[in-house]
Design a protein around this motif. Sequence first.
Motif, PDB file in Angstrom:
ATOM      1  N   UNK A 107       1.290  -1.311  -0.150  1.00  0.00           N
ATOM      2  CA  UNK A 107      -0.133  -0.111  -0.134  1.00  0.00           C
ATOM      3  C   UNK A 107       0.941   1.281   0.049  1.00  0.00           C
ATOM      4  N   UNK A 108       2.220   0.967   0.167  1.00  0.00           N
ATOM      5  CA  UNK A 108       3.071   1.993   0.104  1.00  0.00           C
ATOM      6  C   UNK A 108       3.450   2.428  -1.174  1.00  0.00           C
ATOM      7  N   UNK A 109       2.141   2.244  -2.052  1.00  0.00           N
ATOM      8  CA  UNK A 109       2.396   2.850  -3.410  1.00  0.00           C
ATOM      9  C   UNK A 109       4.275   2.338  -4.379  1.00  0.00           C
ATOM     10  N   UNK A 110       3.873   4.280  -5.123  1.00  0.00           N
ATOM     11  CA  UNK A 110       5.685   4.490  -5.094  1.00  0.00           C
ATOM     12  C   UNK A 110       7.436   4.497  -4.217  1.00  0.00           C
ATOM     13  N   UNK A 111       6.252   4.306  -2.434  1.00  0.00           N
ATOM     14  CA  UNK A 111       7.170   4.205  -1.551  1.00  0.00           C
ATOM     15  C   UNK A 111       8.159   2.613  -1.497  1.00  0.00           C
ATOM     16  N   UNK A 174      19.392   2.196  11.251  1.00  0.00           N
ATOM     17  CA  UNK A 174      20.067   0.596  12.219  1.00  0.00           C
ATOM     18  C   UNK A 174      19.183   1.212  12.804  1.00  0.00           C
ATOM     19  N   UNK A 175      18.599   2.233  13.473  1.00  0.00           N
ATOM     20  CA  UNK A 175      18.089   2.383  15.024  1.00  0.00           C
ATOM     21  C   UNK A 175      16.579   2.431  15.161  1.00  0.00           C
ATOM     22  N   UNK A 176      16.490   0.901  15.853  1.00  0.00           N
ATOM     23  CA  UNK A 176      14.987   0.317  16.134  1.00  0.00           C
ATOM     24  C   UNK A 176      14.518   1.267  16.501  1.00  0.00           C
ATOM     25  N   UNK A 177      12.773   1.586  15.583  1.00  0.00           N
ATOM     26  CA  UNK A 177      12.041   3.132  16.322  1.00  0.00           C
ATOM     27  C   UNK A 177      10.829   2.040  17.377  1.00  0.00           C
ATOM     28  N   UNK A 178       9.638   1.291  16.912  1.00  0.00           N
ATOM     29  CA  UNK A 178       9.060   0.598  17.622  1.00  0.00           C
ATOM     30  C   UNK A 178       9.044  -1.198  17.339  1.00  0.00           C
ATOM     31  N   UNK A 179       8.367  -1.252  18.687  1.00  0.00           N
ATOM     32  CA  UNK A 179       7.881  -2.647  18.843  1.00  0.00           C
ATOM     33  C   UNK A 179       6.552  -3.001  18.430  1.00  0.00           C
ATOM     34  N   UNK A 180       6.198  -3.612  17.551  1.00  0.00           N
ATOM     35  CA  UNK A 180       4.707  -4.111  17.552  1.00  0.00           C
ATOM     36  C   UNK A 180       4.417  -5.383  17.829  1.00  0.00           C
ATOM     37  N   UNK A 181       3.926  -5.501  19.200  1.00  0.00           N
ATOM     38  CA  UNK A 181       4.786  -6.563  19.819  1.00  0.00           C
ATOM     39  C   UNK A 181       3.231  -8.061  19.720  1.00  0.00           C
ATOM     40  N   UNK A 182       2.940  -9.238  19.626  1.00  0.00           N
ATOM     41  CA  UNK A 182       2.064  -9.844  19.478  1.00  0.00           C
ATOM     42  C   UNK A 182       0.608  -9.619  19.406  1.00  0.00           C
ATOM     43  N   UNK A 183      -0.388  -9.823  18.566  1.00  0.00           N
ATOM     44  CA  UNK A 183      -1.363  -9.510  18.355  1.00  0.00           C
ATOM     45  C   UNK A 183      -1.158  -8.608  17.895  1.00  0.00           C
ATOM     46  N   UNK A 184      -0.719  -7.423  17.432  1.00  0.00           N
ATOM     47  CA  UNK A 184      -0.891  -6.430  17.220  1.00  0.00           C
ATOM     48  C   UNK A 184      -1.894  -6.203  16.114  1.00  0.00           C
ATOM     49  N   UNK A 185      -1.900  -4.624  16.030  1.00  0.00           N
ATOM     50  CA  UNK A 185      -3.277  -4.150  15.166  1.00  0.00           C
ATOM     51  C   UNK A 185      -2.274  -3.954  13.710  1.00  0.00           C
ATOM     52  N   UNK A 186      -2.822  -4.549  12.730  1.00  0.00           N
ATOM     53  CA  UNK A 186      -2.141  -4.721  11.615  1.00  0.00           C
ATOM     54  C   UNK A 186      -2.181  -3.144  10.491  1.00  0.00           C
ATOM     55  N   UNK A 187      -3.634  -2.530  10.969  1.00  0.00           N
ATOM     56  CA  UNK A 187      -4.252  -1.836  10.601  1.00  0.00           C
ATOM     57  C   UNK A 187      -3.692  -0.268  11.145  1.00  0.00           C
ATOM     58  N   UNK A 188      -3.216  -0.629  12.105  1.00  0.00           N
ATOM     59  CA  UNK A 188      -2.529   0.497  13.180  1.00  0.00           C
ATOM     60  C   UNK A 188      -0.589   1.043  12.143  1.00  0.00           C
ATOM     61  N   UNK A 189      -0.068  -0.768  11.765  1.00  0.00           N
ATOM     62  CA  UNK A 189       1.022  -0.609  11.207  1.00  0.00           C
ATOM     63  C   UNK A 189       0.944   0.043  10.170  1.00  0.00           C
ATOM     64  N   UNK A 190       0.104  -0.125   9.695  1.00  0.00           N
ATOM     65  CA  UNK A 190      -0.142   0.531   7.885  1.00  0.00           C
ATOM     66  C   UNK A 190       0.104   1.931   8.476  1.00  0.00           C
ATOM     67  N   UNK A 191      -0.518   2.030   8.707  1.00  0.00           N
ATOM     68  CA  UNK A 191      -0.791   3.967   9.052  1.00  0.00           C
ATOM     69  C   UNK A 191       0.728   4.744   9.273  1.00  0.00           C
ATOM     70  N   UNK A 192       1.421   3.779  10.347  1.00  0.00           N
ATOM     71  CA  UNK A 192       2.694   4.073  10.922  1.00  0.00           C
ATOM     72  C   UNK A 192       3.355   4.503   9.914  1.00  0.00           C
ATOM     73  N   UNK A 193       3.622   2.886   9.218  1.00  0.00           N
ATOM     74  CA  UNK A 193       4.602   2.549   7.706  1.00  0.00           C
ATOM     75  C   UNK A 193       3.743   4.029   6.552  1.00  0.00           C
ATOM     76  N   UNK A 194       3.116   4.295   7.001  1.00  0.00           N
ATOM     77  CA  UNK A 194       2.537   5.297   5.441  1.00  0.00           C
ATOM     78  C   UNK A 194       3.226   6.978   6.133  1.00  0.00           C
ATOM     79  N   UNK A 195       2.937   7.303   7.679  1.00  0.00           N
ATOM     80  CA  UNK A 195       3.346   8.441   8.212  1.00  0.00           C
ATOM     81  C   UNK A 195       4.446   8.126   8.379  1.00  0.00           C
ATOM     82  N   UNK A 196       5.390   7.405   7.854  1.00  0.00           N
ATOM     83  CA  UNK A 196       7.250   7.873   8.752  1.00  0.00           C
ATOM     84  C   UNK A 196       7.527   7.334   7.240  1.00  0.00           C
TER      85      UNK A 196
END
Length: 198
Positions: A107-111, A174-196
């Motif tokens: 969903x990041x398309x060209x990015x 190489x800097x670790x930004x954030x952790x998404x623990x087991x059971x995380x919301x994949x929609x929230x991950x997608x939104x974070x990726x689109x922001x970053x």
Amino acid sequence: MNVPAPDRAQRASRAKLLLIAAVFAAPIIAAAILTASGWQPQGKGNGLPIMPQRNFVAEPVTVKLADGSTYAWRDTQPRLTLIALVGPQCAARCVDTLTKMAAARVTLSRNMPRLRLLLLGTPPASEPVKDGRVALGANPDASFLLGSDVDGKLASYAPAAPDSVSAVLVESNGTALSLYPAGFDTTGLRKDLQKVIR
């Protein structure tokens, strides 16, 4: 020689000038104080900030890929890495999460080329491994590089529950930004990726 005393207009002009300088200096001084105290701004991301901050290049965290090469946290071009850490017995729920993580990249398309997908652990038996990649469907953009954490330095992020996945987002340096623990919301991950990744 007598120097004339400044008149009222000159004093008012100087006061205005000092006031203008203070307006511009105040945010700089406030930022310096906050930085010196160690304060970091907290965004509204869906992942958990990794504290204390870690840099996988500086530590170093060694990941061996299926072809025997070492994973380069710093790539030839600035690209983030989304690490999927699978728990034991990766089955239907695990595959579903991995598929949604790969879809978030698409969903990041060209990015999309600015994000690499890396899977650590035993891949799901139901998904084929070809050329060192775990393929999720026919789309080559929805596949993960397969690797192993040589020294177990990322083990604390891996889920213990069967059929689960956790994720770590790593900056291009190489800097670790954030952790998404087991059971995380994949929609929230997608939104974070689109922001970053813009």
